[in-house]
Design a protein around this motif. Structure first.
Motif, PDB file in Angstrom:
ATOM      1  N   GLY A 135       1.617 -54.210  80.237  1.00  0.00           N
ATOM      2  CA  GLY A 135       2.193 -53.185  79.365  1.00  0.00           C
ATOM      3  C   GLY A 135       3.527 -52.666  79.881  1.00  0.00           C
ATOM      4  N   VAL A 136       3.704 -52.668  81.205  1.00  0.00           N
ATOM      5  CA  VAL A 136       4.990 -52.252  81.786  1.00  0.00           C
ATOM      6  C   VAL A 136       6.108 -53.143  81.261  1.00  0.00           C
ATOM      7  CG1 VAL A 136       6.322 -52.076  83.923  1.00  0.00           C
ATOM      8  CG2 VAL A 136       3.954 -51.269  83.858  1.00  0.00           C
ATOM      9  N   MET A 137       5.886 -54.469  81.311  1.00  0.00           N
ATOM     10  CA  MET A 137       6.906 -55.403  80.853  1.00  0.00           C
ATOM     11  C   MET A 137       7.087 -55.330  79.343  1.00  0.00           C
ATOM     12  SD  MET A 137       9.052 -57.279  82.315  1.00  0.00           S
ATOM     13  CE  MET A 137      10.470 -57.967  81.469  1.00  0.00           C
ATOM     14  N   ASP A 138       5.995 -55.125  78.612  1.00  0.00           N
ATOM     15  CA  ASP A 138       6.094 -54.987  77.155  1.00  0.00           C
ATOM     16  C   ASP A 138       6.930 -53.760  76.793  1.00  0.00           C
ATOM     17  OD1 ASP A 138       4.648 -57.246  76.627  1.00  0.00           O
ATOM     18  OD2 ASP A 138       2.751 -56.208  76.248  1.00  0.00           O
ATOM     19  N   LEU A 139       6.747 -52.673  77.542  1.00  0.00           N
ATOM     20  CA  LEU A 139       7.505 -51.452  77.260  1.00  0.00           C
ATOM     21  C   LEU A 139       8.991 -51.657  77.540  1.00  0.00           C
ATOM     22  CD1 LEU A 139       7.264 -48.487  76.370  1.00  0.00           C
ATOM     23  CD2 LEU A 139       6.970 -47.869  78.769  1.00  0.00           C
ATOM     24  N   ILE A 140       9.289 -52.351  78.630  1.00  0.00           N
ATOM     25  CA  ILE A 140      10.687 -52.640  78.957  1.00  0.00           C
ATOM     26  C   ILE A 140      11.322 -53.513  77.880  1.00  0.00           C
ATOM     27  CG2 ILE A 140      12.195 -53.846  80.595  1.00  0.00           C
ATOM     28  CD1 ILE A 140      10.221 -53.022  82.802  1.00  0.00           C
ATOM     29  N   SER A 141      10.547 -54.454  77.341  1.00  0.00           N
ATOM     30  CA  SER A 141      11.075 -55.430  76.384  1.00  0.00           C
ATOM     31  C   SER A 141      11.010 -54.951  74.939  1.00  0.00           C
ATOM     32  CB  SER A 141      10.287 -56.746  76.504  1.00  0.00           C
ATOM     33  OG  SER A 141      10.292 -57.228  77.823  1.00  0.00           O
ATOM     34  N   ALA A 142      10.372 -53.819  74.678  1.00  0.00           N
ATOM     35  CA  ALA A 142      10.158 -53.369  73.301  1.00  0.00           C
ATOM     36  C   ALA A 142      11.491 -53.177  72.572  1.00  0.00           C
ATOM     37  CB  ALA A 142       9.364 -52.075  73.295  1.00  0.00           C
ATOM     38  N   GLN A 143      11.553 -53.700  71.347  1.00  0.00           N
ATOM     39  CA  GLN A 143      12.764 -53.596  70.539  1.00  0.00           C
ATOM     40  C   GLN A 143      12.575 -52.739  69.299  1.00  0.00           C
ATOM     41  OE1 GLN A 143      13.984 -57.616  69.665  1.00  0.00           O
ATOM     42  NE2 GLN A 143      14.703 -57.992  71.737  1.00  0.00           N
ATOM     43  N   THR A 144      11.329 -52.375  68.988  1.00  0.00           N
ATOM     44  CA  THR A 144      11.076 -51.572  67.796  1.00  0.00           C
ATOM     45  C   THR A 144      10.109 -50.445  68.134  1.00  0.00           C
ATOM     46  OG1 THR A 144       9.149 -52.844  67.053  1.00  0.00           O
ATOM     47  CG2 THR A 144      11.324 -53.647  66.361  1.00  0.00           C
ATOM     48  N   ARG A 145       9.988 -49.508  67.201  1.00  0.00           N
ATOM     49  CA  ARG A 145       9.110 -48.366  67.416  1.00  0.00           C
ATOM     50  C   ARG A 145       7.646 -48.804  67.557  1.00  0.00           C
ATOM     51  NH1 ARG A 145       5.994 -45.954  63.938  1.00  0.00           N
ATOM     52  NH2 ARG A 145       7.008 -47.016  62.193  1.00  0.00           N
ATOM     53  N   LEU A 146       7.203 -49.724  66.712  1.00  0.00           N
ATOM     54  CA  LEU A 146       5.819 -50.166  66.774  1.00  0.00           C
ATOM     55  C   LEU A 146       5.527 -50.938  68.061  1.00  0.00           C
ATOM     56  CD1 LEU A 146       4.873 -51.310  63.157  1.00  0.00           C
ATOM     57  CD2 LEU A 146       3.989 -49.365  64.440  1.00  0.00           C
ATOM     58  N   SER A 147       6.455 -51.796  68.490  1.00  0.00           N
ATOM     59  CA  SER A 147       6.230 -52.533  69.731  1.00  0.00           C
ATOM     60  C   SER A 147       6.214 -51.583  70.928  1.00  0.00           C
ATOM     61  CB  SER A 147       7.286 -53.628  69.914  1.00  0.00           C
ATOM     62  OG  SER A 147       8.587 -53.097  69.896  1.00  0.00           O
ATOM     63  N   MET A 148       7.031 -50.538  70.875  1.00  0.00           N
ATOM     64  CA  MET A 148       7.016 -49.540  71.946  1.00  0.00           C
ATOM     65  C   MET A 148       5.695 -48.774  71.937  1.00  0.00           C
ATOM     66  SD  MET A 148       9.731 -46.467  72.719  1.00  0.00           S
ATOM     67  CE  MET A 148       9.290 -45.528  71.248  1.00  0.00           C
ATOM     68  N   ARG A 149       5.199 -48.461  70.749  1.00  0.00           N
ATOM     69  CA  ARG A 149       3.923 -47.743  70.629  1.00  0.00           C
ATOM     70  C   ARG A 149       2.781 -48.588  71.180  1.00  0.00           C
ATOM     71  NH1 ARG A 149       1.193 -46.361  64.784  1.00  0.00           N
ATOM     72  NH2 ARG A 149      -0.841 -45.666  65.536  1.00  0.00           N
ATOM     73  N   ALA A 150       2.759 -49.874  70.840  1.00  0.00           N
ATOM     74  CA  ALA A 150       1.706 -50.760  71.337  1.00  0.00           C
ATOM     75  C   ALA A 150       1.779 -50.906  72.856  1.00  0.00           C
ATOM     76  CB  ALA A 150       1.806 -52.125  70.664  1.00  0.00           C
ATOM     77  N   ALA A 151       2.996 -51.042  73.389  1.00  0.00           N
ATOM     78  CA  ALA A 151       3.169 -51.162  74.831  1.00  0.00           C
ATOM     79  C   ALA A 151       2.736 -49.886  75.545  1.00  0.00           C
ATOM     80  CB  ALA A 151       4.625 -51.488  75.160  1.00  0.00           C
ATOM     81  N   ARG A 152       3.076 -48.747  74.950  1.00  0.00           N
ATOM     82  CA  ARG A 152       2.689 -47.469  75.541  1.00  0.00           C
ATOM     83  C   ARG A 152       1.170 -47.328  75.591  1.00  0.00           C
ATOM     84  NH1 ARG A 152       5.096 -44.487  78.965  1.00  0.00           N
ATOM     85  NH2 ARG A 152       3.040 -44.378  79.888  1.00  0.00           N
ATOM     86  N   SER A 153       0.520 -47.750  74.502  1.00  0.00           N
ATOM     87  CA  SER A 153      -0.942 -47.693  74.453  1.00  0.00           C
ATOM     88  C   SER A 153      -1.561 -48.589  75.515  1.00  0.00           C
ATOM     89  CB  SER A 153      -1.421 -48.117  73.059  1.00  0.00           C
ATOM     90  OG  SER A 153      -2.833 -48.142  73.000  1.00  0.00           O
ATOM     91  N   GLN A 154      -1.000 -49.777  75.695  1.00  0.00           N
ATOM     92  CA  GLN A 154      -1.523 -50.694  76.700  1.00  0.00           C
ATOM     93  C   GLN A 154      -1.272 -50.161  78.097  1.00  0.00           C
ATOM     94  OE1 GLN A 154      -1.131 -54.854  75.834  1.00  0.00           O
ATOM     95  NE2 GLN A 154      -0.793 -55.389  77.966  1.00  0.00           N
ATOM     96  N   LEU A 155      -0.103 -49.566  78.311  1.00  0.00           N
ATOM     97  CA  LEU A 155       0.219 -48.998  79.618  1.00  0.00           C
ATOM     98  C   LEU A 155      -0.710 -47.834  79.953  1.00  0.00           C
ATOM     99  CD1 LEU A 155       2.046 -49.028  82.078  1.00  0.00           C
ATOM    100  CD2 LEU A 155       3.720 -47.688  80.807  1.00  0.00           C
ATOM    101  N   GLU A 156      -1.165 -47.120  78.936  1.00  0.00           N
ATOM    102  CA  GLU A 156      -2.104 -46.015  79.155  1.00  0.00           C
ATOM    103  C   GLU A 156      -3.529 -46.505  79.372  1.00  0.00           C
ATOM    104  OE1 GLU A 156      -1.501 -43.573  75.763  1.00  0.00           O
ATOM    105  OE2 GLU A 156       0.391 -42.716  76.505  1.00  0.00           O
ATOM    106  N   GLY A 157      -3.744 -47.818  79.241  1.00  0.00           N
ATOM    107  CA  GLY A 157      -5.037 -48.387  79.582  1.00  0.00           C
ATOM    108  C   GLY A 157      -5.995 -48.583  78.430  1.00  0.00           C
ATOM    109  N   THR A 158      -5.507 -48.478  77.166  1.00  0.00           N
ATOM    110  CA  THR A 158      -6.405 -48.590  76.022  1.00  0.00           C
ATOM    111  C   THR A 158      -7.118 -49.936  75.992  1.00  0.00           C
ATOM    112  OG1 THR A 158      -4.984 -47.110  74.737  1.00  0.00           O
ATOM    113  CG2 THR A 158      -6.553 -48.461  73.510  1.00  0.00           C
ATOM    114  N   LEU A 159      -6.357 -51.019  76.117  1.00  0.00           N
ATOM    115  CA  LEU A 159      -6.969 -52.344  76.074  1.00  0.00           C
ATOM    116  C   LEU A 159      -7.883 -52.573  77.268  1.00  0.00           C
ATOM    117  CD1 LEU A 159      -7.280 -55.158  74.881  1.00  0.00           C
ATOM    118  CD2 LEU A 159      -5.153 -55.822  76.032  1.00  0.00           C
TER     119      LEU A 159
END
Length: 452
Positions: A135-159
């Motif tokens: 999720g750290v790398m997904d957040l760094i690479s996020a290009q849209t609001r939804l991708s940032m939201r998904a990365a943030r959720s993963q970084l918070e441990g949801t998955l």
């Protein structure tokens, strides 16, 4: 389960800000000697600094000459990103001065960090599970609001939490099954078989719900390959330019202007669309144009979404013969400002004008709904699995289904179901990194930037 490798005992250093000139640069140290290394470079400033409080300091070379001055922050183990002693130095953002400071830290005993090594240490020290690290790398690479939201959720441990809960439930189920097998004289529960099947079915439902997010995850990370195609001179390049908001493609009344494909990325409702403008599809004796048309066909075959555009002011042409594709298909009628030809009556399509801009808000909504990225489809959890998660979940699903079939067949030895449940257990454990994943770690963290 094999034990994970011990965290590294060396002290690593890296520049954590992007290369190039900027206002400031950030350098990081992590490891057992992080404070000692920083002390050598700053004249003892690190060990006298209150943890988590930034202090002014000067970094000096071996001869006492000042290389840079800035702010030093110390994070003592385990209260740091990596779980080790960490030191961060924020200095001036010049290329040379940053390189010199990093060289000084290395000369004082640190070693250069590899890609993702800070986050890898955070995982090895139990600060993050493997999904959070990704999720750290997904957040760094996020290009849209939804991708940032998904990365943030993963970084918070949801998955990680969902897969760990499913694995824990499965572990409890397996323990009951093995007790039922090993101690039949204990008469643990006459309904054990039914209860076990219900528990496995519950885990399978969680696995299926996560697998359903695979397409969303791929779209958020890679974008939707959206191919704009149609006959010549119907407004394909104009549609591309309108969606992008600038003149990317040449627009002309001369048919056949676009000879090659043009690709750009646009953010639509938080969804990254990889727009591909193609050559007009028609019979042509021009060798260059014919090659462009062949490329259009190949793009259609690889598309996720097809936008078939036509001229609303002209008579409806014969239906296009498309190559086999599983892509979603939307028809777009352009040039509505010139009026609609009667032959289009009753045809389902998005009607718009690239000239005036009318209809583009509707097109955006239709694309979002076709891709199932509306709020009702997305839900609250914002979980979007990646290809690695999908492979593990597919393996877990196959094993769970096999176990259910055996549990529901009373003529079959239940020990066979236990074998399948163990396989499912291992597959689920791979997702948060709760099994032996040393080889996997090298693949995952090699995609990180150095300093993270």
């Amino acid at each position: 389960m094999n034990a994970l490798p011990d965290p590294h005992s060396t002290t690593i250093a890296a520049v954590a800000t992007p290369p190039g000139m900027g206002a400031v640069s950030l350098l990081r140290l992590s490891g057992p000697d992080a404070v000692a290394v920083a002390d050598l470079a700053t004249g003892g400033k690190a060990s006298s600094t209150t943890p988590r409080v930034s202090s002014y300091c000067r970094v000096k070379d071996s001869g006492g000459q000042i290389l840079d001055d800035g702010l030093l922050t110390v994070f003592k183990s385990p209260n740091s990103y990596t779980g080790e002693d960490c030191v961060e130095f924020t200095g001036h953002g010049g290329i040379l001065v940053t390189r010199e400071v990093l060289g000084r830290f290395i000369a004082c005993g640190a070693v250069a960090a590899g890609p993702g090594e800070f986050t890898q240490r955070a995982f090895l020290n139990g600060k993050l599970d493997l999904t959070q690290a990704e999720g750290v790398m997904d957040l760094i690479s996020a290009q849209t609001r939804l991708s940032m939201r998904a990365a943030r959720s993963q970084l918070e441990g949801t998955l990680g939490k969902r897969t760990t809960e499913a694995r824990d439930n499965l572990l409890e189920t397996l323990a009951h099954l093995e007790a039922w097998i090993d101690f039949p004289e204990e008469d643990i529960d006459p309904q054990t078989g039914v209860l076990l099947s219900g528990r496995v079915t519950g885990v399978l439902a969680v696995v299926d719900s996560l697998l359903a997010t695979a397409d969303q995850g791929r779209v958020l990370r890679e974008g939707v390959r959206t191919v704009i195609f149609g006959e010549p001179n119907v407004g394909k390049s104009s549609l591309l330019n309108r969606l992008l908001g600038f003149e990317r493609a040449i627009v002309s009344d001369i048919a056949g202007t676009t000879r090659d494909t043009i690709e750009e990325v646009v953010n639509l409702h938080g969804i990254p669309l990889r727009l591909v403008d193609t050559a007009g599809v028609r019979e042509s004796s021009d060798r260059i144009e014919a090659e462009g048309i062949q490329r259009t066909v190949r793009q259609i075959e690889a598309a996720d979404l097809l936008l078939e555009i036509a001229d609303a002011s002209q008579e409806k042409p014969a239906e296009a013969v498309l190559p086999a594709t599983a892509a979603k298909h939307l028809r777009v009628l352009n040039k509505m400002d010139l009026g609609e030809h009667p032959s289009w009556a009753g045809i389902e399509a998005v009607r718009l004008s690239c000239n005036s801009g009318d209809g583009f808000e509707l097109l955006s909504d239709v694309i979002r709904d076709a891709l199932h990225f509306s709020d009702s489809d997305w839900g609250e959890h914002a979980v979007a699995i990646n290809a690695r998660h999908q492979a593990s979940l597919q393996l877990a699903r196959t094993s769970l289904i096999a176990a259910l079939e055996l549990l529901n067949d009373r003529s079959t030895d239940p020990e066979l179901a236990a074998i399948d449940l163990r396989e499912a257990l291992d597959a689920l454990g791979e997702i948060p990194g709760r099994v032996d994943t040393e080889d996997l770690l090298g693949v995952i963290f090699s995609s990180f930037c150095i300093g993270k």
